[in-house]
Design an enzyme around this catalytic site. Sequence first.
Site, PDB file in Angstrom:
ATOM      1  N   ASP A 140       3.384 -78.498 -46.980  1.00 22.28           N
ATOM      2  CA  ASP A 140       2.116 -77.903 -46.554  1.00 22.28           C
ATOM      3  C   ASP A 140       1.138 -79.002 -46.124  1.00 22.28           C
ATOM      4  O   ASP A 140      -0.049 -78.943 -46.435  1.00 22.28           O
ATOM      5  CB  ASP A 140       1.520 -77.048 -47.680  1.00 22.28           C
ATOM      6  CG  ASP A 140       0.525 -76.016 -47.160  1.00 22.28           C
ATOM      7  OD1 ASP A 140       0.502 -75.761 -45.928  1.00 22.28           O
ATOM      8  OD2 ASP A 140      -0.248 -75.468 -47.973  1.00 22.28           O
ATOM      9  N   LYS A 142      -1.356 -80.648 -43.946  1.00 21.43           N
ATOM     10  CA  LYS A 142      -2.313 -80.182 -42.927  1.00 21.43           C
ATOM     11  C   LYS A 142      -3.654 -80.830 -43.266  1.00 21.43           C
ATOM     12  O   LYS A 142      -3.832 -81.348 -44.379  1.00 21.43           O
ATOM     13  CB  LYS A 142      -2.415 -78.649 -42.941  1.00 21.43           C
ATOM     14  CG  LYS A 142      -2.805 -78.053 -44.280  1.00 21.43           C
ATOM     15  CD  LYS A 142      -2.866 -76.544 -44.219  1.00 21.43           C
ATOM     16  CE  LYS A 142      -3.149 -75.948 -45.594  1.00 21.43           C
ATOM     17  NZ  LYS A 142      -3.200 -74.509 -45.596  1.00 21.43           N
ATOM     18  N   ASN A 145      -5.406 -80.567 -46.624  1.00 21.22           N
ATOM     19  CA  ASN A 145      -4.771 -81.138 -47.821  1.00 21.22           C
ATOM     20  C   ASN A 145      -4.775 -82.665 -47.817  1.00 21.22           C
ATOM     21  O   ASN A 145      -4.076 -83.296 -48.600  1.00 21.22           O
ATOM     22  CB  ASN A 145      -3.349 -80.584 -47.981  1.00 21.22           C
ATOM     23  CG  ASN A 145      -3.390 -79.115 -48.378  1.00 21.22           C
ATOM     24  OD1 ASN A 145      -4.394 -78.659 -48.935  1.00 21.22           O
ATOM     25  ND2 ASN A 145      -2.336 -78.365 -48.091  1.00 21.22           N
ATOM     26  N   ASP A 162      -2.698 -80.586 -53.116  1.00 26.52           N
ATOM     27  CA  ASP A 162      -2.089 -79.260 -53.011  1.00 26.52           C
ATOM     28  C   ASP A 162      -0.560 -79.293 -52.925  1.00 26.52           C
ATOM     29  O   ASP A 162       0.020 -79.179 -51.833  1.00 26.52           O
ATOM     30  CB  ASP A 162      -2.685 -78.484 -51.827  1.00 26.52           C
ATOM     31  CG  ASP A 162      -2.267 -77.016 -51.859  1.00 26.52           C
ATOM     32  OD1 ASP A 162      -1.538 -76.636 -52.801  1.00 26.52           O
ATOM     33  OD2 ASP A 162      -2.652 -76.264 -50.956  1.00 26.52           O
ATOM     34  N   THR A 181       1.713 -73.181 -42.901  1.00 27.92           N
ATOM     35  CA  THR A 181       0.574 -72.714 -42.113  1.00 27.92           C
ATOM     36  C   THR A 181       0.986 -72.808 -40.645  1.00 27.92           C
ATOM     37  O   THR A 181       1.394 -73.888 -40.206  1.00 27.92           O
ATOM     38  CB  THR A 181      -0.648 -73.612 -42.421  1.00 27.92           C
ATOM     39  OG1 THR A 181      -0.824 -73.617 -43.837  1.00 27.92           O
ATOM     40  CG2 THR A 181      -1.905 -73.101 -41.753  1.00 27.92           C
TER      41      THR A 181
END
Length: 361
Positions: A140, A142, A145, A162, A181
């Site tokens: 994840d 991105k 984060n 995260d 995402t």
Amino acid sequence: TVPPFRPCLVEELYLLLEQLGSGHFGVVRRCQERSSGVFYAAKCVKVRKRKGSRLGVDREQVEREVSILQRLEHPCIMRLHDTFTSKTEVVLILELIHGGELFDFIAEKELLTEAEAIEFLQQILQGVAYMHSARIAHFDLKPENIMLFQKDVPNPRIKIIDFGLAQKLEEGATFKSLCGTPQYIAPEVINYEALSCATDMWSIGVITYILLSGMSPFQGETDSETLSNIVSGSYEFEDKYFSQTSELAKEFIRQLLVKEPGSRMTAPECLVHPWIKPLSRKQAVNRSRSSINMKNFRRFNARRKWKLSYNMVSACNRLCRLKLLCYQKKEDESLSAIARVTKKTAPAALRLCCAGREAAA
Ligand code: ATP
């Protein structure tokens, strides 16, 4: 080493203070350890009471996040200090990160050269190379984060946060999932193929592309258009946005946005790529002469923040309509409450996030 889950109440050992952020799991609050006076961040995760229940996170999932964080100790990765568990909640006591999101910090700058952007990218790569060496994939990565430990210091340190979707990849086992995402996910996620550490490297390619140009390489009008752009691998470096970008930077991105995961650069390979680690004076000078497209980057960041807040508000309104969030339908009240609490706002509702098993079912 992090002590095992404490069965007592977090309040016995920590004073819980104001809210710092929120996510699909619950909230993150600043807290102070009573014995030492040291400040931390308490991530309070509501656990699902029953399987199939709409609210909360599976206990198994939180425990996985904890066990992953327990294994990681690196200056560029947020550290876990303590954990608490009760019937309804798991609390993670985390190193307190003061500097906000990296992208917000950059957006406030007048100008940023590629060489300065690389300082941050290098730290992200060091953190990622470290976790990949432990066969842990984040899944994840991105802008939301990637935070800064402190921002008012000469060389701010990045912190990857995260680990809610992170996985320890077992030797010989195949891991599939539809998590992530849309803008940042790799084609193998959408195609429901085996995921690996290379999946994170695709996301780093997307983040670098955005960082340099303020454009998102695969962004479509809708999520499904974005996903189809990713699968077809259609992206380009439009002159309009990349006029200040060095050729070496584009080559770096091209070696990450590769459809075949096995052909993507790994994190250690990225760290020795000549754009990151110049081989000649000429390459080094080039990086300092090229700069990121600040005007467009600021526009991207403003739109990103606006979308996150908009998504949060509409997700909360949906929950209100379902009577899951508030019992009286006072939408304006819920909106202003959300406006107060919203800092980090991507809702689970808009994330592509169903475990492999659920997808197969
Ligand atoms: P998402 O819904 O995007 O998956 P999440 O539910 O997993 O997020 P986190 O990203 O871990 O939650 O935390 C939510 C927000 O809380 C972060 O974006 C950040 O603003 C804040 N936050 C998290 N950890 C810390 C920390 N250690 N120090 C300061 N703030 C933090």
